[in-house]
Design a protein around this motif. Structure first.
Motif, PDB file in Angstrom:
ATOM      1  N   ASP A   1       2.933  10.689   0.285  1.00 60.83           N
ATOM      2  CA  ASP A   1       3.893   9.742   0.849  1.00 60.83           C
ATOM      3  C   ASP A   1       4.822  10.512   1.775  1.00 60.83           C
ATOM      4  O   ASP A   1       5.240  11.625   1.470  1.00 60.83           O
ATOM      5  CB  ASP A   1       4.723   9.110  -0.288  1.00 60.83           C
TER       6      ASP A   1
ATOM      7  N   LYS B   1       1.028   9.091   7.716  1.00 61.15           N
ATOM      8  CA  LYS B   1      -0.337   8.562   7.901  1.00 61.15           C
ATOM      9  C   LYS B   1      -0.373   7.266   8.706  1.00 61.15           C
ATOM     10  O   LYS B   1      -1.140   7.155   9.654  1.00 61.15           O
ATOM     11  CB  LYS B   1      -0.978   8.253   6.545  1.00 61.15           C
TER      12      LYS B   1
ATOM     13  N   PRO C   1      -4.760   1.437  -1.339  1.00 64.94           N
ATOM     14  CA  PRO C   1      -5.536   0.317  -1.844  1.00 64.94           C
ATOM     15  C   PRO C   1      -5.296  -0.897  -0.969  1.00 64.94           C
ATOM     16  O   PRO C   1      -4.186  -1.112  -0.515  1.00 64.94           O
ATOM     17  CB  PRO C   1      -4.954   0.111  -3.254  1.00 64.94           C
TER      18      PRO C   1
ATOM     19  N   ARG D   1      -3.839  -4.201  -5.083  1.00 69.87           N
ATOM     20  CA  ARG D   1      -2.717  -3.376  -4.596  1.00 69.87           C
ATOM     21  C   ARG D   1      -1.373  -3.958  -5.068  1.00 69.87           C
ATOM     22  O   ARG D   1      -0.507  -3.236  -5.556  1.00 69.87           O
ATOM     23  CB  ARG D   1      -2.753  -3.322  -3.062  1.00 69.87           C
TER      24      ARG D   1
ATOM     25  N   LEU E   1       1.269  -1.880  -7.336  1.00 75.03           N
ATOM     26  CA  LEU E   1       2.517  -1.365  -6.746  1.00 75.03           C
ATOM     27  C   LEU E   1       3.758  -2.192  -7.069  1.00 75.03           C
ATOM     28  O   LEU E   1       4.872  -1.785  -6.732  1.00 75.03           O
ATOM     29  CB  LEU E   1       2.349  -1.226  -5.228  1.00 75.03           C
TER      30      LEU E   1
ATOM     31  N   TYR F   1      -7.225   1.487  -9.100  1.00 70.98           N
ATOM     32  CA  TYR F   1      -7.442   2.135  -7.797  1.00 70.98           C
ATOM     33  C   TYR F   1      -8.938   2.292  -7.527  1.00 70.98           C
ATOM     34  O   TYR F   1      -9.410   2.039  -6.413  1.00 70.98           O
ATOM     35  CB  TYR F   1      -6.757   3.505  -7.735  1.00 70.98           C
TER      36      TYR F   1
ATOM     37  N   ARG G   1      -6.051   6.823   3.232  1.00 75.16           N
ATOM     38  CA  ARG G   1      -6.244   7.192   1.813  1.00 75.16           C
ATOM     39  C   ARG G   1      -7.653   6.881   1.303  1.00 75.16           C
ATOM     40  O   ARG G   1      -8.287   5.924   1.709  1.00 75.16           O
ATOM     41  CB  ARG G   1      -5.243   6.493   0.889  1.00 75.16           C
ATOM     42  N   PHE G   2      -8.084   7.730   0.371  1.00 73.79           N
ATOM     43  CA  PHE G   2      -9.355   7.508  -0.336  1.00 73.79           C
ATOM     44  C   PHE G   2      -9.272   8.286  -1.649  1.00 73.79           C
ATOM     45  O   PHE G   2      -8.186   8.362  -2.242  1.00 73.79           O
ATOM     46  CB  PHE G   2     -10.532   7.924   0.575  1.00 73.79           C
TER      47      PHE G   2
ATOM     48  N   SER H   1      -6.433  10.732  -2.935  1.00 72.83           N
ATOM     49  CA  SER H   1      -5.186  10.162  -3.456  1.00 72.83           C
ATOM     50  C   SER H   1      -5.272   9.990  -4.964  1.00 72.83           C
ATOM     51  O   SER H   1      -4.321  10.297  -5.688  1.00 72.83           O
ATOM     52  CB  SER H   1      -4.894   8.815  -2.800  1.00 72.83           C
ATOM     53  N   SER H   2      -6.414   9.489  -5.446  1.00 73.67           N
ATOM     54  CA  SER H   2      -6.556   9.313  -6.898  1.00 73.67           C
ATOM     55  C   SER H   2      -6.536  10.662  -7.613  1.00 73.67           C
ATOM     56  O   SER H   2      -5.948  10.800  -8.690  1.00 73.67           O
ATOM     57  CB  SER H   2      -7.861   8.592  -7.228  1.00 73.67           C
TER      58      SER H   2
ATOM     59  N   GLN I   1      -3.290  10.308  -9.699  1.00 76.17           N
ATOM     60  CA  GLN I   1      -3.624   9.993 -11.081  1.00 76.17           C
ATOM     61  C   GLN I   1      -4.071  11.262 -11.832  1.00 76.17           C
ATOM     62  O   GLN I   1      -3.670  11.483 -12.965  1.00 76.17           O
ATOM     63  CB  GLN I   1      -4.725   8.916 -11.141  1.00 76.17           C
TER      64      GLN I   1
ATOM     65  N   ASP J   1       8.091   1.029  -3.456  1.00 78.83           N
ATOM     66  CA  ASP J   1       7.155   0.445  -4.414  1.00 78.83           C
ATOM     67  C   ASP J   1       7.196   1.253  -5.716  1.00 78.83           C
ATOM     68  O   ASP J   1       7.938   2.219  -5.843  1.00 78.83           O
ATOM     69  CB  ASP J   1       5.743   0.324  -3.809  1.00 78.83           C
TER      70      ASP J   1
ATOM     71  N   LEU K   1       5.300   3.391  -7.045  1.00 79.36           N
ATOM     72  CA  LEU K   1       5.018   4.818  -7.004  1.00 79.36           C
ATOM     73  C   LEU K   1       6.083   5.602  -6.231  1.00 79.36           C
ATOM     74  O   LEU K   1       6.409   6.730  -6.578  1.00 79.36           O
ATOM     75  CB  LEU K   1       3.606   5.088  -6.465  1.00 79.36           C
ATOM     76  N   ASP K   2       6.641   4.949  -5.182  1.00 79.70           N
ATOM     77  CA  ASP K   2       7.746   5.601  -4.458  1.00 79.70           C
ATOM     78  C   ASP K   2       8.902   5.901  -5.416  1.00 79.70           C
ATOM     79  O   ASP K   2       9.634   6.865  -5.250  1.00 79.70           O
ATOM     80  CB  ASP K   2       8.295   4.700  -3.339  1.00 79.70           C
TER      81      ASP K   2
HETATM   82  P1  TMP Z   1       0.583   3.692   0.690  1.00 80.32           P
HETATM   83  O1  TMP Z   1       2.069   3.611   0.472  1.00 80.32           O
HETATM   84  O2  TMP Z   1       0.165   4.932   1.366  1.00 80.32           O
HETATM   85  O3  TMP Z   1      -0.006   2.453   1.244  1.00 80.32           O
HETATM   86  O4  TMP Z   1      -0.088   3.877  -0.783  1.00 80.32           O
HETATM   87  C1  TMP Z   1       0.354   3.189  -1.856  1.00 80.32           C
HETATM   88  C2  TMP Z   1       0.648   4.103  -3.013  1.00 80.32           C
HETATM   89  O5  TMP Z   1      -0.497   4.201  -3.844  1.00 80.32           O
HETATM   90  C3  TMP Z   1       1.059   5.517  -2.644  1.00 80.32           C
HETATM   91  O6  TMP Z   1       2.234   5.864  -3.373  1.00 80.32           O
HETATM   92  C4  TMP Z   1      -0.077   6.360  -3.135  1.00 80.32           C
HETATM   93  C5  TMP Z   1      -0.693   5.552  -4.240  1.00 80.32           C
HETATM   94  N1  TMP Z   1      -2.111   5.780  -4.477  1.00 80.32           N
HETATM   95  C6  TMP Z   1      -2.516   6.329  -5.704  1.00 80.32           C
HETATM   96  O7  TMP Z   1      -1.682   6.650  -6.531  1.00 80.32           O
HETATM   97  N2  TMP Z   1      -3.855   6.504  -5.926  1.00 80.32           N
HETATM   98  C7  TMP Z   1      -4.809   6.115  -5.033  1.00 80.32           C
HETATM   99  O8  TMP Z   1      -6.010   6.281  -5.278  1.00 80.32           O
HETATM  100  C8  TMP Z   1      -4.368   5.530  -3.770  1.00 80.32           C
HETATM  101  C9  TMP Z   1      -5.385   5.107  -2.765  1.00 80.32           C
HETATM  102  C10 TMP Z   1      -3.019   5.391  -3.545  1.00 80.32           C
END
Ligand code: TMP
Length: 207
Positions: free
Chosen positions: A13, A17, A41, A51, A55, A71, A97-98, A101-102, A106, A154, A156-157
């Motif tokens: 993040d 990107k 996602p 997604r 999120l 994911y 992302r692909f 990221s996982s 994760q 979100d 994860l942020d």
């Molecule tokens: P984004 O903000 O880049 O659209 O991605 C959404 C969030 O999802 C970001 O914090 C990263 C997370 N993410 C994972 O944790 N695992 C994954 O496999 C993917 C694709 C994204």
């Protein structure tokens, strides 16, 4: 018919990107290339719904393994419904992302382990790996500063600094494992980053 490609833009993040992808895709479209710009996602209805579930900041009860599986599920659906057909039609799919990221978020961030996350994703992906992955490399402090500026955060942020630190460790492990990744220094100016990413893509297509 021209040859199709599946190209992934990865990075933590705050690595830029989306901005870079938007500009590079626009440039390629203006030059006449058939570009499908997509993201994970998401990217298609079913995966965008997944997604939203992942999120949504109110889903604090979500278990880490559930998150990893969601994911992977959204990845599978996006691949079979959008990426693979577009590539077969000779288009250039550029995806934000692909699987890295996982592995980073994760595998490391949630401490589920690199190998287990790779396993569930191998099941989800089958044979359909990207032709190339470009990694936007940003140092941890700079990436976090950029997330802090976001008005909407979100689920994860909103994770702790420790989580984001682990994610960065995860990306380092990913780059160690997948040595053919193209690494671009994302601390440079946006123009410089865009030009570098653009050149990598053009070199691949004209190889
Ligand atoms: P984004 O903000 O880049 O659209 O991605 C959404 C969030 O999802 C970001 O914090 C990263 C997370 N993410 C994972 O944790 N695992 C994954 O496999 C993917 C694709 C994204």
């Amino acid at each position: 018919m021209s040859k199709g490609y599946f190209i992934v833009l990865e990075g933590p993040d705050g690595s830029g990107k989306s901005t870079v992808c938007d500009i590079v895709c626009e440039k390629l479209i203006n030059e006449g290339y058939q570009i499908v710009h997509t993201r994970e996602p998401g990217g298609i209805e079913i995966a965008e719904e997944i997604r939203n579930i992942i999120l949504d900041p109110k889903n604090t009860a979500m278990d880490a393994k559930t998150e990893a599986l969601l994911y992977a599920a959204s990845r599978r659906q996006h691949l079979v419904e959008k990426v693979v057909p577009a590539k077969k039609e000779g288009k250039i799919v550029i995806c934000e992302r692909f699987v890295y990221s996982s592995l980073a978020y994760q595998g490391y961030g949630r401490r589920l382990g690199f190998d287990d996350i790779l396993k569930i994703n191998e099941f989800a992906i089958g044979e359909d790996y990207p032709d190339m992955t470009i990694y936007l490399d940003i140092n941890e402090e700079e990436g976090l500063k950029r997330i802090e500026k976001r008005t909407f955060k979100d689920r994860l942020d909103k994770e702790s600094l420790d989580f984001h630190h682990l994610v960065n460790e995860g990306y380092k492990a990913v780059l160690e494992r997948f040595k053919d990744t193209k690494v671009v220094d994302a601390s440079k100016t946006i123009d410089e980053v865009v030009n570098e990413v653009y050149k990598i893509i053009i070199d691949l297509i004209h190889d």
